[in-house]
Design a protein around this motif. Sequence first.
Motif, PDB file in Angstrom:
ATOM      1  N   VAL A   1       0.557  -1.164   0.131  1.00  0.00           N
ATOM      2  CA  VAL A   1       0.052  -0.318   0.252  1.00  0.00           C
ATOM      3  C   VAL A   1       1.105   1.241  -0.376  1.00  0.00           C
ATOM      4  N   LEU A   2       0.639   2.275  -0.984  1.00  0.00           N
ATOM      5  CA  LEU A   2       1.338   3.114  -1.410  1.00  0.00           C
ATOM      6  C   LEU A   2       2.903   2.648  -1.075  1.00  0.00           C
ATOM      7  N   GLY A   3       3.227   1.925  -1.253  1.00  0.00           N
ATOM      8  CA  GLY A   3       4.647   1.355  -1.383  1.00  0.00           C
ATOM      9  C   GLY A   3       5.518   0.815  -0.428  1.00  0.00           C
ATOM     10  N   LEU A   4       4.593   0.466   0.692  1.00  0.00           N
ATOM     11  CA  LEU A   4       5.126   0.071   1.826  1.00  0.00           C
ATOM     12  C   LEU A   4       4.554  -1.585   2.013  1.00  0.00           C
ATOM     13  N   GLU A   5       5.324  -2.880   1.875  1.00  0.00           N
ATOM     14  CA  GLU A   5       4.641  -3.867   2.133  1.00  0.00           C
ATOM     15  C   GLU A   5       3.965  -4.178   3.195  1.00  0.00           C
ATOM     16  N   LEU A   6       2.821  -4.495   3.344  1.00  0.00           N
ATOM     17  CA  LEU A   6       2.439  -5.286   4.876  1.00  0.00           C
ATOM     18  C   LEU A   6       2.062  -6.812   4.373  1.00  0.00           C
ATOM     19  N   GLY A   7       3.134  -7.664   5.118  1.00  0.00           N
ATOM     20  CA  GLY A   7       3.109  -8.486   5.078  1.00  0.00           C
ATOM     21  C   GLY A   7       2.762  -9.215   5.827  1.00  0.00           C
ATOM     22  N   VAL A   8       2.529  -8.432   7.130  1.00  0.00           N
ATOM     23  CA  VAL A   8       2.357  -9.645   8.272  1.00  0.00           C
ATOM     24  C   VAL A   8       0.342  -9.621   8.174  1.00  0.00           C
TER      25      VAL A   8
END
Length: 480
Positions: free
Chosen positions: A139-146
């Motif tokens: 999201v907006l270049g920030l990875e949400l992997g958790v």
Amino acid sequence: MPARGVPRLAMSTCDCGRMAADLDGSDEPVPGTEYAEPGEEPTSAQDAAPPEERAQPETAGVVGSAAEPEVLADPVPPLTQLRVLTFLAVGPILTGYVAIASLLAVVTALASHARFTTTGVLGAALPSWLAAYQVPVSVLGLELGVLPLLPTIVVVVLIAKTVARATERLDLHRPGQAALVVGAVATAHAAGGLVVAMLVAGEEVTVDPLAAFAHPALVSATAATFGVLCGRVELLAVLARRVDVVAVAGLRAGLLAVVLLLAAGSAVLTFALLTSTAAARDMFPAGAGNAVGMLLLSIGYLPNAVVAATSFLAGPGFSLGTITVSPLEFTGGPPPAVPLLAALPEQQAAWWPVLFLLPLAVGVLVGYLLRDVDEDPVARLHAVGVATGVVAVCFVVLAAHAGGRLGRGTFDPVSMRAAAVSIALVLWTAIPAAVTAWFTGTRPATEPLPGLIDDPEDEDEDEDDEPPAQLPDAVEAARD
């Protein structure tokens, strides 16, 4: 026309047998015939036997015979198979998407400053559907992997139940048919994930197409396999016959060990939450809608917290960025404002290593369950190895999916230390289980090895036990 005064002869089977015996020069009758006395009807050996012992016509086992007609199961019509497979492929995907969209609609409607639109909810449900299959989303270049594990568990249960009901309608009996069902489910989810990844691709949200293709396929294939095994006991029995009994016992013990270890982690997490209820209450935001959303977020990540607590019991612990929590290592810090994270300790306690007794007890229990699986101690060690392998694989998968990237902030990344946890649990399970199974199980009876030198006392006892030799008759007569 016989002559008058000559008795009339009746040529019967017994007469033919008597004539054949006379010509042969023997007194034995021909086998299968009996001589009849005067005034009696001649009978054969088969006619003389009781009715239940008489030979029956050999029609048993012949397909289509009137004696034992073969009952064949009616095959499932091809149209029914097509409908069932189509429902298996599309049903769980649509059901999961509708459930996620409905949940987002409720949360958005309850939130204080959120703007509810049907198009926005339906669009937001697409990446959320991928997140339910553990597909990382940026999201907006920030990875949400958790990603929360609870939606993934719900998806697995939904697919497994759907497949279990469908296998009854398809009347599966062979492993090849089960592979067709699992393949259809996995292919549909892989294609669905790839389509969703292409639909959500944009400037704000991006998804790796390969991950969107592979993760739904693996999750759905695993769930479909469980559904087939639970729906058709016959297939499970066929697989059990092809596998060694020792391996099956080790598999069961390993699954039980995984459940018990997670239960121990749940107990530790519950204790931590109960002792920090005041801090958790202060982390809820103002407003009923915001509080409900935060509660749902905490519930979704509850399985992740259970895996983290189990990793804490095993020894390696877990980390949230700079925060590190383990029985032997601790680095504190302010936790994120999530009520579930109120369970994080503020400082290290000296009694934490006592918790190592819980995985140790699980290992002892595994060995106790496998003590009677075989008389050979080496075979029992093989069962312990299978159980340990199950524990290692399960916790590698769980720990790897319970953590991940969390943007680029202070709490990035969230790590459950999957490799270290797996190795630690292997040691906690294998060593006590092997010792318990080796020394508490039964052993085969062994015969004593023969000595190189015989004992003279044993020879004397053998000579005393021998009966006295009998003297010849002449010596006996001379004595008399």
